[in-house]
Design a protein around this motif. Structure first.
Motif, PDB file in Angstrom:
ATOM      1  N   MET A   1       0.906  -1.300  -0.129  1.00 53.57           N
ATOM      2  CA  MET A   1      -0.118   0.015   0.074  1.00 53.57           C
ATOM      3  C   MET A   1       0.853   1.419  -0.188  1.00 53.57           C
ATOM      4  O   MET A   1       0.199   2.363   0.053  1.00 53.57           O
ATOM      5  N   THR A   2       2.030   1.014  -0.101  1.00 50.82           N
ATOM      6  CA  THR A   2       3.060   2.272   0.133  1.00 50.82           C
ATOM      7  C   THR A   2       4.115   2.336  -1.469  1.00 50.82           C
ATOM      8  O   THR A   2       3.344   1.596  -2.366  1.00 50.82           O
ATOM      9  N   ASN A   3       4.931   3.044  -1.316  1.00 51.81           N
ATOM     10  CA  ASN A   3       5.817   3.052  -2.714  1.00 51.81           C
ATOM     11  C   ASN A   3       6.218   1.817  -2.973  1.00 51.81           C
ATOM     12  O   ASN A   3       7.000   1.871  -3.797  1.00 51.81           O
ATOM     13  N   ALA A   4       6.443   0.858  -2.030  1.00 47.80           N
ATOM     14  CA  ALA A   4       6.964  -0.622  -2.279  1.00 47.80           C
ATOM     15  C   ALA A   4       6.472  -1.210  -3.733  1.00 47.80           C
ATOM     16  O   ALA A   4       7.042  -1.764  -4.157  1.00 47.80           O
ATOM     17  N   GLN A   5       5.370  -0.846  -3.772  1.00 47.32           N
ATOM     18  CA  GLN A   5       4.392  -1.207  -4.980  1.00 47.32           C
ATOM     19  C   GLN A   5       5.231  -0.891  -6.147  1.00 47.32           C
ATOM     20  O   GLN A   5       5.144  -1.417  -7.192  1.00 47.32           O
ATOM     21  N   ALA A   6       5.855   0.217  -6.237  1.00 47.68           N
ATOM     22  CA  ALA A   6       6.473   0.878  -7.251  1.00 47.68           C
ATOM     23  C   ALA A   6       7.955   0.405  -7.429  1.00 47.68           C
ATOM     24  O   ALA A   6       8.558   0.246  -8.277  1.00 47.68           O
ATOM     25  N   LYS A   7       8.381   0.250  -6.094  1.00 45.93           N
ATOM     26  CA  LYS A   7       9.847  -0.074  -5.905  1.00 45.93           C
ATOM     27  C   LYS A   7      10.100  -1.188  -4.924  1.00 45.93           C
ATOM     28  O   LYS A   7      10.109  -1.050  -3.764  1.00 45.93           O
ATOM     29  N   PRO A   8       9.607  -2.590  -5.306  1.00 42.57           N
ATOM     30  CA  PRO A   8       9.634  -3.565  -4.362  1.00 42.57           C
ATOM     31  C   PRO A   8      10.780  -3.763  -3.695  1.00 42.57           C
ATOM     32  O   PRO A   8      11.896  -3.530  -4.097  1.00 42.57           O
ATOM     33  N   SER A   9      10.679  -3.988  -2.127  1.00 42.86           N
ATOM     34  CA  SER A   9      11.959  -4.203  -1.280  1.00 42.86           C
ATOM     35  C   SER A   9      11.585  -5.211  -0.325  1.00 42.86           C
ATOM     36  O   SER A   9      10.454  -5.539  -0.294  1.00 42.86           O
ATOM     37  N   GLY A  10      12.569  -5.576   0.394  1.00 47.61           N
ATOM     38  CA  GLY A  10      12.603  -6.380   1.488  1.00 47.61           C
ATOM     39  C   GLY A  10      13.305  -7.582   1.387  1.00 47.61           C
ATOM     40  O   GLY A  10      13.623  -8.043   0.126  1.00 47.61           O
ATOM     41  N   ARG A  11      12.968  -8.672   2.280  1.00 50.11           N
ATOM     42  CA  ARG A  11      13.726  -9.959   2.077  1.00 50.11           C
ATOM     43  C   ARG A  11      12.616 -10.817   1.622  1.00 50.11           C
ATOM     44  O   ARG A  11      11.639 -11.075   1.990  1.00 50.11           O
ATOM     45  N   LEU A  12      13.148 -11.723   0.680  1.00 49.89           N
ATOM     46  CA  LEU A  12      12.387 -12.668   0.035  1.00 49.89           C
ATOM     47  C   LEU A  12      12.848 -14.015  -0.230  1.00 49.89           C
ATOM     48  O   LEU A  12      14.034 -14.218  -0.265  1.00 49.89           O
ATOM     49  N   ARG A  13      12.082 -14.971   0.490  1.00 46.20           N
ATOM     50  CA  ARG A  13      12.649 -16.533   0.379  1.00 46.20           C
ATOM     51  C   ARG A  13      12.199 -17.313  -0.725  1.00 46.20           C
ATOM     52  O   ARG A  13      10.992 -17.357  -0.883  1.00 46.20           O
ATOM     53  N   VAL A  14      13.146 -17.629  -1.321  1.00 42.51           N
ATOM     54  CA  VAL A  14      12.753 -18.457  -2.647  1.00 42.51           C
ATOM     55  C   VAL A  14      13.088 -19.792  -2.813  1.00 42.51           C
ATOM     56  O   VAL A  14      14.598 -19.911  -2.084  1.00 42.51           O
TER      57      VAL A  14
ATOM     58  N   ARG B   1      17.233  -4.676 -11.912  1.00 41.70           N
ATOM     59  CA  ARG B   1      15.915  -4.063 -11.912  1.00 41.70           C
ATOM     60  C   ARG B   1      15.078  -3.798 -10.351  1.00 41.70           C
ATOM     61  O   ARG B   1      14.366  -2.854  -9.932  1.00 41.70           O
ATOM     62  N   PHE B   2      15.429  -4.725  -9.287  1.00 41.45           N
ATOM     63  CA  PHE B   2      15.003  -4.686  -8.226  1.00 41.45           C
ATOM     64  C   PHE B   2      15.934  -4.572  -6.964  1.00 41.45           C
ATOM     65  O   PHE B   2      16.397  -5.586  -6.152  1.00 41.45           O
ATOM     66  N   PRO B   3      16.969  -3.534  -6.998  1.00 43.19           N
ATOM     67  CA  PRO B   3      18.084  -3.579  -6.015  1.00 43.19           C
ATOM     68  C   PRO B   3      17.675  -3.732  -4.507  1.00 43.19           C
ATOM     69  O   PRO B   3      18.639  -3.841  -3.837  1.00 43.19           O
ATOM     70  N   ASP B   4      16.450  -3.260  -4.376  1.00 38.56           N
ATOM     71  CA  ASP B   4      16.189  -3.342  -2.699  1.00 38.56           C
ATOM     72  C   ASP B   4      15.395  -4.570  -2.312  1.00 38.56           C
ATOM     73  O   ASP B   4      15.108  -4.699  -1.190  1.00 38.56           O
ATOM     74  N   ILE B   5      15.659  -5.643  -3.081  1.00 37.20           N
ATOM     75  CA  ILE B   5      14.945  -7.053  -2.489  1.00 37.20           C
ATOM     76  C   ILE B   5      16.242  -7.699  -2.286  1.00 37.20           C
ATOM     77  O   ILE B   5      17.201  -7.990  -2.932  1.00 37.20           O
ATOM     78  N   GLN B   6      16.176  -8.199  -1.046  1.00 39.50           N
ATOM     79  CA  GLN B   6      17.016  -9.086  -0.336  1.00 39.50           C
ATOM     80  C   GLN B   6      16.885 -10.501  -0.498  1.00 39.50           C
ATOM     81  O   GLN B   6      15.802 -11.086  -0.184  1.00 39.50           O
TER      82      GLN B   6
END
Length: 304
Positions: free
Chosen positions: A83-96, A117-122
């Motif tokens: 619901m914030t600007n993360a929709q336009a700029k995804p960020s955070g920790r992602l487990r795959v 493309r997504f430098p803020d995703i860990q």
């Protein structure tokens, strides 16, 4: 009492191991951290933590509460992020979680593009051919080949991976070329693959003129991991099916030889899968869309 704040504080105490470290990481007074946890225990009427002068340990009830509430907190964070600007700029920790051959030969070599493309995703990348429980293991999504076992999950098909029958030049020199799949039961040796989930061996399938022939194969070695399967074939231990994205470079370099070329091997469907009850956050959506694009461009993955 702010229940959500109390749960977040409790989780941080569990992770930090002491009230002092938890308070420092949250930038809160230690007394506030202690009070919030005590209020939470009073509300639940359950002891969550065992306290000593040096360390805090989790009770069995506390461990169960932590496991369930951390998933809830993660979902809340994902909802807020979407619901914030993360929709336009995804960020955070992602487990795959990804199968070993797909990870090593397709996904990891392309990750530089993902991070551009997504430098803020860990990204926390679990690499294994063993099945995972997305909910219990707190995994956001998995990429897996084969038929789906859990129908309640949401799956997006990435394409089909063809298999090809191969052997090493050393094996062929010693044993000759198989002329018919039935020879894999008698004159030849196979390297077999068994399910990491059930232990069930997979059959060797061959198709010709609309008919399918299944052979168990005469094997001395059976493995449950795709890189080990390729290594065994390279070592001259037998004939087996491996994905074309693995086989093609090895055939081109002369390390493997295609066999039984008059027969067609099956294709393996490839999916990206995630839980239906988890809010699809911006970071998960970004990875799923990127993966779909990646596999659609790969020359050894059939799409459409």
């Amino acid at each position: 009492m702010d229940q959500i704040q109390s749960i977040r504080v409790f989780a941080r105490v569990v992770e930090a191991g002491t009230f002092t470290k938890a308070a420092e990481s949250l930038d809160l007074p230690k007394g506030t951290v202690t009070k919030l946890v005590q209020q939470l225990e009073a509300r639940l009427k359950v002891k969550l933590l065992n306290r000593t002068t040096r360390r805090v340990t989790v009770t069995p009830d506390g461990a169960a509460y932590y496991e369930r509430t951390t998933r809830v907190l993660k979902d809340l964070d994902d909802i807020e992020a979407s619901m914030t600007n993360a929709q336009a700029k995804p960020s955070g920790r992602l487990r795959v979680d990804v199968g070993t051959s797909v990870a090593g030969q397709i996904l990891i070599p392309a990750l530089a593009d993902f991070y551009r493309r997504f430098p803020d995703i860990q990204l926390d990348l679990g690499v294994t051919d063993r099945p995972v429980d997305l909910i219990t293991d707190n995994v956001d999504c998995v990429i897996r080949g084969g038929d789906l076992q859990e129908q309640s999950l949401v799956a997006r098909r990435l394409g089909n991976v063809p298999l090809v029958a191969v052997a090493s030049p050393a094996y062929i020199k010693a044993r000759g070329l198989p002329r018919h799949p039935s020879e894999l039961e008698r004159e030849h040796t196979t390297v077999n693959f068994f399910s990491a989930r059930t232990g069930r061996p997979y059959m060797h399938e061959y198709m010709q003129d609309g008919k399918t022939l299944e052979v168990a194969g005469h094997y001395q070695l059976s493995v449950n991991e795709s890189n080990a399967l390729t290594s065994a074939v390279l070592a001259g231990l037998g004939v087996s099916h491996i994905p074309t994205f693995t086989a093609e470079p090895l055939i081109a370099s002369g390390q493997l030889v295609r066999v039984l070329e008059d027969w067609t091997c099956p294709v393996i469907p490839l999916y990206v899968v995630y839980p239906p009850n988890r809010h699809l956050s911006a970071k998960v959506r970004a990875f799923v869309e990127w993966a779909a694009e990646l596999f659609s461009r790969h020359p050894q993955v059939l799409t459409g």
